[in-house]
Design an enzyme around this catalytic site. Structure first.
Site, PDB file in Angstrom:
ATOM      1  N   CYS A 104       0.834  -1.205   0.000  1.00  0.00           N
ATOM      2  CA  CYS A 104       0.000   0.000   0.000  1.00  0.00           C
ATOM      3  C   CYS A 104       0.869   1.256   0.000  1.00  0.00           C
ATOM      4  CB  CYS A 104      -0.991  -0.042   1.161  1.00  0.00           C
ATOM      5  SG  CYS A 104      -2.383   1.103   0.962  1.00  0.00           S
ATOM      6  N   HIS A 208      -3.392  -5.525   0.379  1.00  0.00           N
ATOM      7  CA  HIS A 208      -2.868  -5.888   1.699  1.00  0.00           C
ATOM      8  C   HIS A 208      -2.797  -7.408   1.869  1.00  0.00           C
ATOM      9  CE1 HIS A 208      -2.697  -1.966   3.822  1.00  0.00           C
ATOM     10  NE2 HIS A 208      -3.586  -1.623   2.900  1.00  0.00           N
ATOM     11  N   GLU A 210      -0.923  -9.094   3.738  1.00  0.00           N
ATOM     12  CA  GLU A 210      -0.726  -9.483   5.152  1.00  0.00           C
ATOM     13  C   GLU A 210      -2.053  -9.749   5.851  1.00  0.00           C
ATOM     14  OE1 GLU A 210      -2.091  -5.405   5.762  1.00  0.00           O
ATOM     15  OE2 GLU A 210      -0.812  -6.334   4.233  1.00  0.00           O
TER      16      GLU A 210
END
Length: 235
Positions: A104, A208, A210
């Site tokens: 990001c 994202h 993660e």
């Protein structure tokens, strides 16, 4: 020994260091040892000599001064001291050919470090036909599709030309300069990923991963595994 991964941080409203647990969890799950790097980090060269890779996390907007623009009226909060220290991290790690993974805001800042530019607000500066890039559902759910460019590391890791990703941003990469090359684009044309053709592992993604690791999303897991493997090889 497991590779040592520097993880950048943000600052909360009280001025305290902030790192979402999901970034730490993803690094650990992929086999790395996370070390939190505070905003305004000093002794950059010494830190980079000791860590095996750096993960640049999301957060506030990037200061447009860094890519030669005045602030757009829709620009959000910027944190110049964070920009400064993270740009130094990116350049030092890339010079040493140590892995750099940007997510990001971190992805956008890598682009700036290599001479690229950013849309300060995609909804104001791009077509009205844009997809929604700021999902209201939980980030661990995929939200929109992206097309992956063939003959790229990302295509190899994904094993397909199209995947679904999550989305939480209002800025986006605009111009990309060599050695970075675009590797994924959303259906509305927003650039979603790039990689360097001149480094072992300099990779950035707009989404994202993660947050999707805990659902064992294949590409999200692969991104972190490849990042940690590159750090292990460099070590």
């Amino acid at each position: 020994m497991k590779p040592l991964i520097g993880v950048t941080s943000d600052i909360d409203q009280n001025g305290d260091i902030l790192v979402q647990t999901r970034f730490i969890r993803a690094v650990r799950q992929a086999g790395g040892v996370p070390v939190i790097l505070p905003v305004g980090l000093e002794a950059i060269e010494e830190v980079c000599d000791r860590i095996d890779g750096v993960l640049l996390i999301g957060g506030e907007d990037v200061d447009p001064y860094l890519y030669g623009e005045e602030p757009h009226r829709q620009l959000g909060k910027v944190l110049p001291e964070r920009d400064e220290s993270e740009l130094a991290l990116i350049k030092r790690m890339a010079d040493q050919d140590k892995p750099v993974f940007g997510i990001c805001r971190g992805y956008q800042l890598i682009n700036v470090a290599f001479g690229g530019t950013i849309y300060q607000d995609i909804y104001a500066q791009l077509s009205e036909d844009l997809l929604q890039h700021h999902q209201l559902t939980d980030l661990d759910f995929a939200f929109h599709s992206i097309d992956i460019v063939g003959d790229s590391k990302l295509a190899e890791w994904a094993g397909t030309s199209e995947v679904r990703v999550n989305s939480l941003h209002h800025q986006a990469v605009r111009e990309v300069h060599a050695p970075l090359v675009v590797t994924a684009v959303a259906k509305d044309g927003v650039i979603e990923a790039f990689e360097s053709t001149a480094h072992r592992f300099v990779v950035g993604v707009q989404w994202h991963p993660e947050a999707m690791v805990k659902r064992e999303d294949p590409l999200s897991l692969k991104l972190f595994e490849q990042f940690i493997e590159a750090a292990r090889e460099k070590r």
